[in-house]
Design an enzyme around this catalytic site. Structure first.
Site, PDB file in Angstrom:
ATOM      1  N   HIS A  64       0.814  -1.210   0.000  1.00  0.00           N
ATOM      2  CA  HIS A  64       0.000   0.000   0.000  1.00  0.00           C
ATOM      3  C   HIS A  64       0.854   1.270   0.000  1.00  0.00           C
ATOM      4  O   HIS A  64       0.396   2.322  -0.441  1.00  0.00           O
ATOM      5  CB  HIS A  64      -0.938  -0.003   1.214  1.00  0.00           C
ATOM      6  CG  HIS A  64      -2.050  -0.985   1.098  1.00  0.00           C
ATOM      7  ND1 HIS A  64      -1.942  -2.284   1.545  1.00  0.00           N
ATOM      8  CD2 HIS A  64      -3.295  -0.871   0.580  1.00  0.00           C
ATOM      9  CE1 HIS A  64      -3.071  -2.916   1.318  1.00  0.00           C
ATOM     10  NE2 HIS A  64      -3.914  -2.085   0.728  1.00  0.00           N
ATOM     11  N   SER A 114      -5.079  -3.145   5.200  1.00  0.00           N
ATOM     12  CA  SER A 114      -3.698  -2.794   4.902  1.00  0.00           C
ATOM     13  C   SER A 114      -2.872  -2.998   6.166  1.00  0.00           C
ATOM     14  O   SER A 114      -3.255  -2.525   7.236  1.00  0.00           O
ATOM     15  CB  SER A 114      -3.619  -1.331   4.457  1.00  0.00           C
ATOM     16  OG  SER A 114      -2.290  -0.875   4.488  1.00  0.00           O
TER      17      SER A 114
END
Length: 140
Positions: free
Chosen positions: A69, A110
């Site tokens: 990410h 994430s």
């Protein structure tokens, strides 16, 4: 003479308002709300705002087929910083985008930024004209 002195103050009075309500905030409107790739992607839910105007933000979705990410966040900063726009990550996850079947699945979290509000992400995608007719499922 007093009238001319008063008129000379107008540019100093108008300038801050012109900056606040034209250039900076309009640059937020020019940023697309959604940019995601085909297939399985990592995505980030991001609140963007003009520096100094945190009250007037906008939430965008960015997704790409990358290793983590953080790479998406770096590309967001490259896109927005030259415009003077700041970004605050609200969370991340994964998106499976199947444009041929008109399906999108939103799931996961994430490790770097934590989980995003997938329902909010779905609402943003459904509001975007490209994904209006898609069947969007959310798995928390």
């Amino acid at each position: 003479m007093k009238m001319l002195k008063s008129l000379s103050l107008i540019p100093r009075i108008v300038s801050p308002f012109q900056k606040c309500y034209s250039t900076d905030l309009i640059s937020l409107v020019g940023v697309p709300r959604v940019k995601i790739s085909k297939g399985q992607n990592r995505y980030l839910l991001v609140n963007i705002h003009t520096h100094g105007f945190t009250k007037y933000g906008r939430v965008i979705v960015r997704g790409a087929d990358v290793d983590n990410h953080l790479a998406i966040f770096d590309s967001i900063l490259e896109e927005l910083e030259p415009e003077g726009i700041c970004a605050k990550i609200l969370g991340g996850g994964r998106i499976l985008n199947e444009p041929d079947n008109k399906k999108i699945k939103i799931y996961g979290t994430s490790r770097t930024f934590g989980g995003a509000d997938h329902t909010r992400t779905r609402n943003i995608l459904q509001a975007w004209t490209t994904y209006k007719d898609f069947k969007i499922t959310v798995k928390q």
